[in-house]
Write a protein that holds these residues in place. Structure first.
Motif, PDB file in Angstrom:
ATOM      1  N   TYR A   5      28.943  46.338  40.122  1.00 48.07           N
ATOM      2  CA  TYR A   5      30.053  46.251  39.168  1.00 48.07           C
ATOM      3  C   TYR A   5      31.251  45.664  39.897  1.00 48.07           C
ATOM      4  O   TYR A   5      31.510  46.007  41.052  1.00 48.07           O
ATOM      5  CB  TYR A   5      30.436  47.632  38.642  1.00 48.07           C
ATOM      6  CG  TYR A   5      29.376  48.299  37.814  1.00 48.07           C
ATOM      7  CD1 TYR A   5      29.181  47.941  36.494  1.00 48.07           C
ATOM      8  CD2 TYR A   5      28.575  49.293  38.346  1.00 48.07           C
ATOM      9  CE1 TYR A   5      28.214  48.556  35.717  1.00 48.07           C
ATOM     10  CE2 TYR A   5      27.611  49.923  37.574  1.00 48.07           C
ATOM     11  CZ  TYR A   5      27.431  49.545  36.268  1.00 48.07           C
ATOM     12  OH  TYR A   5      26.471  50.150  35.511  1.00 48.07           O
ATOM     13  N   THR A   7      35.414  44.971  39.615  1.00 46.75           N
ATOM     14  CA  THR A   7      36.645  45.303  38.901  1.00 46.75           C
ATOM     15  C   THR A   7      37.831  44.775  39.706  1.00 46.75           C
ATOM     16  O   THR A   7      37.728  44.587  40.924  1.00 46.75           O
ATOM     17  CB  THR A   7      36.758  46.820  38.668  1.00 46.75           C
ATOM     18  OG1 THR A   7      37.918  47.092  37.881  1.00 46.75           O
ATOM     19  CG2 THR A   7      36.826  47.591  39.959  1.00 46.75           C
ATOM     20  N   SER A   8      38.928  44.548  39.033  1.00 43.23           N
ATOM     21  CA  SER A   8      40.098  44.018  39.742  1.00 43.23           C
ATOM     22  C   SER A   8      40.703  45.059  40.675  1.00 43.23           C
ATOM     23  O   SER A   8      41.142  44.744  41.760  1.00 43.23           O
ATOM     24  CB  SER A   8      41.142  43.511  38.760  1.00 43.23           C
ATOM     25  OG  SER A   8      41.565  44.551  37.910  1.00 43.23           O
ATOM     26  N   THR A  18      38.079  50.691  33.227  1.00 37.86           N
ATOM     27  CA  THR A  18      37.678  51.293  34.504  1.00 37.86           C
ATOM     28  C   THR A  18      36.968  52.614  34.265  1.00 37.86           C
ATOM     29  O   THR A  18      35.945  52.899  34.895  1.00 37.86           O
ATOM     30  CB  THR A  18      38.893  51.480  35.428  1.00 37.86           C
ATOM     31  OG1 THR A  18      39.513  50.217  35.640  1.00 37.86           O
ATOM     32  CG2 THR A  18      38.486  52.077  36.760  1.00 37.86           C
ATOM     33  N   LEU A  21      33.493  51.863  33.155  1.00 37.21           N
ATOM     34  CA  LEU A  21      32.680  51.420  34.283  1.00 37.21           C
ATOM     35  C   LEU A  21      32.209  52.609  35.111  1.00 37.21           C
ATOM     36  O   LEU A  21      31.028  52.707  35.461  1.00 37.21           O
ATOM     37  CB  LEU A  21      33.498  50.462  35.145  1.00 37.21           C
ATOM     38  CG  LEU A  21      32.832  49.889  36.373  1.00 37.21           C
ATOM     39  CD1 LEU A  21      33.349  48.491  36.631  1.00 37.21           C
ATOM     40  CD2 LEU A  21      33.080  50.741  37.586  1.00 37.21           C
ATOM     41  N   SER A  40      35.917  45.885  44.400  1.00 38.47           N
ATOM     42  CA  SER A  40      37.282  45.737  43.898  1.00 38.47           C
ATOM     43  C   SER A  40      37.991  44.650  44.692  1.00 38.47           C
ATOM     44  O   SER A  40      37.796  44.522  45.899  1.00 38.47           O
ATOM     45  CB  SER A  40      38.029  47.060  44.041  1.00 38.47           C
ATOM     46  OG  SER A  40      39.384  46.907  43.731  1.00 38.47           O
TER      47      SER A  40
END
Length: 64
Positions: A5, A7-8, A18, A21, A40
């Motif tokens: 996964y 994510t920022s 989030t 997720l 991340s």
């Protein structure tokens, strides 16, 4: 099998995407025994504390 996964950022106070997720990662491990990695792009100097908090909050200990 592992899922990745991306994510920022992972923060203590985060939004619904989030949370989704993190819940999805827990459910995949619990019900399908599929592990995951979460990547991340944001470098947080308190990363270890943030991850500890998120693992407790979303019951992710020893799952991701």
């Amino acid at each position: 099998m592992n899922v990745i996964y991306i994510t920022s950022r992972l923060d203590k106070n985060h939004g619904g995407l989030t949370a989704s997720l993190l819940n999805k990662a827990r459910i995949m491990k619990e019900y399908k025994d599929i592990g995951c990695r979460i990547l991340s792009f944001h470098l947080d100097p308190n990363f270890n504390n943030v991850m500890k908090n998120l693992k407790e909050r979303y019951n992710l200990k020893k799952k991701i």
